[in-house]
Motif scaffolding. Structure first.
Motif, PDB file in Angstrom:
ATOM      1  N   CYS A   1     -72.918 -93.921   8.089  1.00  0.00           N
ATOM      2  CA  CYS A   1     -73.612 -92.441   8.044  1.00  0.00           C
ATOM      3  C   CYS A   1     -74.041 -92.112   6.667  1.00  0.00           C
ATOM      4  O   CYS A   1     -73.023 -92.079   5.767  1.00  0.00           O
ATOM      5  CB  CYS A   1     -72.873 -91.774   8.781  1.00  0.00           C
ATOM      6  SG  CYS A   1     -72.859 -92.045  10.708  1.00  0.00           S
TER       7      CYS A   1
ATOM      8  N   CYS B   1     -64.796 -85.878   7.112  1.00  0.00           N
ATOM      9  CA  CYS B   1     -65.961 -85.391   7.439  1.00  0.00           C
ATOM     10  C   CYS B   1     -66.715 -84.814   6.250  1.00  0.00           C
ATOM     11  O   CYS B   1     -65.852 -84.232   5.461  1.00  0.00           O
ATOM     12  CB  CYS B   1     -66.507 -84.546   8.350  1.00  0.00           C
ATOM     13  SG  CYS B   1     -65.551 -85.012  10.213  1.00  0.00           S
TER      14      CYS B   1
ATOM     15  N   THR C   1     -67.720 -93.760  11.302  1.00  0.00           N
ATOM     16  CA  THR C   1     -68.861 -92.721  10.251  1.00  0.00           C
ATOM     17  C   THR C   1     -69.246 -93.659   9.093  1.00  0.00           C
ATOM     18  O   THR C   1     -69.882 -93.206   8.410  1.00  0.00           O
ATOM     19  CB  THR C   1     -68.574 -91.568  10.047  1.00  0.00           C
ATOM     20  OG1 THR C   1     -67.540 -91.323   9.247  1.00  0.00           O
ATOM     21  CG2 THR C   1     -68.450 -90.808  11.328  1.00  0.00           C
TER      22      THR C   1
ATOM     23  N   ALA D   1     -73.750 -88.125  11.745  1.00  0.00           N
ATOM     24  CA  ALA D   1     -72.962 -87.993  12.763  1.00  0.00           C
ATOM     25  C   ALA D   1     -72.277 -86.826  12.885  1.00  0.00           C
ATOM     26  O   ALA D   1     -72.077 -85.829  12.015  1.00  0.00           O
ATOM     27  CB  ALA D   1     -71.645 -88.987  12.419  1.00  0.00           C
TER      28      ALA D   1
ATOM     29  N   VAL E   1     -69.149 -85.048  14.783  1.00  0.00           N
ATOM     30  CA  VAL E   1     -67.810 -85.132  15.046  1.00  0.00           C
ATOM     31  C   VAL E   1     -67.012 -84.122  15.747  1.00  0.00           C
ATOM     32  O   VAL E   1     -67.118 -82.995  15.352  1.00  0.00           O
ATOM     33  CB  VAL E   1     -66.950 -85.721  13.893  1.00  0.00           C
ATOM     34  CG1 VAL E   1     -65.569 -86.358  14.253  1.00  0.00           C
ATOM     35  CG2 VAL E   1     -67.583 -86.572  12.941  1.00  0.00           C
TER      36      VAL E   1
ATOM     37  N   SER F   1     -71.703 -86.848   7.635  1.00  0.00           N
ATOM     38  CA  SER F   1     -70.716 -86.615   8.810  1.00  0.00           C
ATOM     39  C   SER F   1     -70.405 -85.271   8.932  1.00  0.00           C
ATOM     40  O   SER F   1     -69.789 -84.784   8.172  1.00  0.00           O
ATOM     41  CB  SER F   1     -69.688 -87.527   8.776  1.00  0.00           C
ATOM     42  OG  SER F   1     -68.597 -87.388   7.627  1.00  0.00           O
TER      43      SER F   1
END
Length: 244
Positions: A75, A132, A72, A114, A116, A78
Motif C-alpha cells: 500500500c 500505519c 499493508t 488501506a 486499518v 495506511s
C-alpha cells in the motif's frame, strides 16, 4: 477514486459476526479487498457467513497476515482508525472526509490505500497505530464515543464511496430562471379563474417565487405543479361554460 485500490484491514477482530457485518458494509460500498491480521483458524466460518449473507464472497477471498506491516506492505498509504489522541497516536488525526480526499488522489494514480481497524474492545494500540502512516478518527459523542467495528467500517467505506461519486446528486435543483416559468404558469392560471385582481398578481408571484426557491424544486416537480394549476384552470373554465 478507484475503489478496487482500497483495502480494509481488520486487526485481530474478536467477533465472528462483526467480520460478517464488515463484509456487508464493504459490499454496500463496492469495496472487496478484506485483509485480516490473525489466523484463519481462529474464526468460525458459519458464524461469519451468518452476518455476511450475500457478501460472503468477500470473506471467502479474505487474506490473512501476521502483522499490519505485512498486510499493508503493497500500500502507498495506511490509515489507522482511532478515537483517542496523543503524542504516540499520530497527533493530527484526519476526519473521514479528509482521508477520503487523500485516498482519491492516491488511488487515481494507481496506489493502494488501506484502512486499518483495531479489535473491538481496545482498538489499535500505540504500537499498532505506529505501523500505519496516518491516523483517522470518526467524530462521536464524548459521553459514548466507542463505535461497533462494523459500524466504523461502514462509515469509512461510505465516505470513500461518496468521494468516488462526488458531485452526483439525486437531482439538480432548478435555477431561479426556471422557477420563474413555473411562477408565471401558476399566476396566469390563478388569474384565469379570477383568484385575484391584476393589482394583487405581483404579490402572489413574489410569494410563489420565494416559496419555490426555498423548496429547491426538481424539473419533474416543477412540471407537476404547472400541470396541477393548468388543469385546475381548465376544469374551472369548463364548469363555468356548462353553468352558462
Amino acid at each position: 477514486m478507484d475503489l478496487g485500490k482500497i483495502c480494509i484491514v481488520l486487526v485481530h477482530p474478536e467477533e465472528n459476526r462483526n467480520i460478517g457485518a464488515a463484509c456487508r458494509a464493504m459490499a454496500n460500498n463496492d469495496i472487496s479487498d478484506l485483509r485480516i491480521v490473525g489466523n484463519n483458524s481462529d474464526y468460525d466460518d458459519k458464524k461469519v457467513r451468518m452476518l455476511a449473507i450475500h457478501a460472503a464472497p468477500i470473506w471467502e477471498c479474505a487474506r490473512f497476515y501476521k502483522s499490519i506491516a505485512e498486510a499493508t506492505c503493497d500500500c502507498t498509504l495506511s490509515a489507522g482508525t482511532t478515537r483517542r489522541r496523543g503524542k504516540n497516536r499520530k497527533g493530527k488525526l484526519l476526519l473521514p472526509e479528509e482521508f477520503s480526499a487523500n485516498a482519491n488522489s492516491i488511488t487515481d494514480s494507481g496506489g493502494t490505500v488501506a484502512t486499518v481497524f483495531g479489535p473491538e474492545r481496545t482498538g489499535l494500540s500505540d504500537a499498532e497505530l505506529s505501523e500505519c502512516t496516518i491516523g483517522v478518527t470518526i467524530p462521536a459523542s464524548e459521553t459514548f464515543a466507542s463505535l461497533n467495528l462494523s459500524h466504523a467500517v461502514q462509515i469509512i467505506s461510505y465516505q470513500l464511496f461518496r468521494e468516488k461519486n462526488k458531485g452526483i446528486a439525486g437531482y439538480t435543483p432548478l435555477p431561479l430562471s426556471r422557477i420563474d416559468k413555473t411562477v408565471l404558469c401558476i399566476a396566469d392560471n390563478l388569474q384565469k379563474i379570477g383568484f385575484f385582481h391584476i393589482a394583487g398578481r405581483n404579490d402572489m408571484e413574489q410569494f410563489w417565487r420565494s416559496l419555490l426557491s426555498r423548496a429547491a424544486l426538481s424539473e419533474s416537480e416543477a412540471q407537476y405543479l404547472e400541470k396541477i394549476f393548468t388543469k385546475t384552470a381548465g376544469l374551472a373554465s369548463k364548469n363555468c361554460t356548462i353553468k352558462n
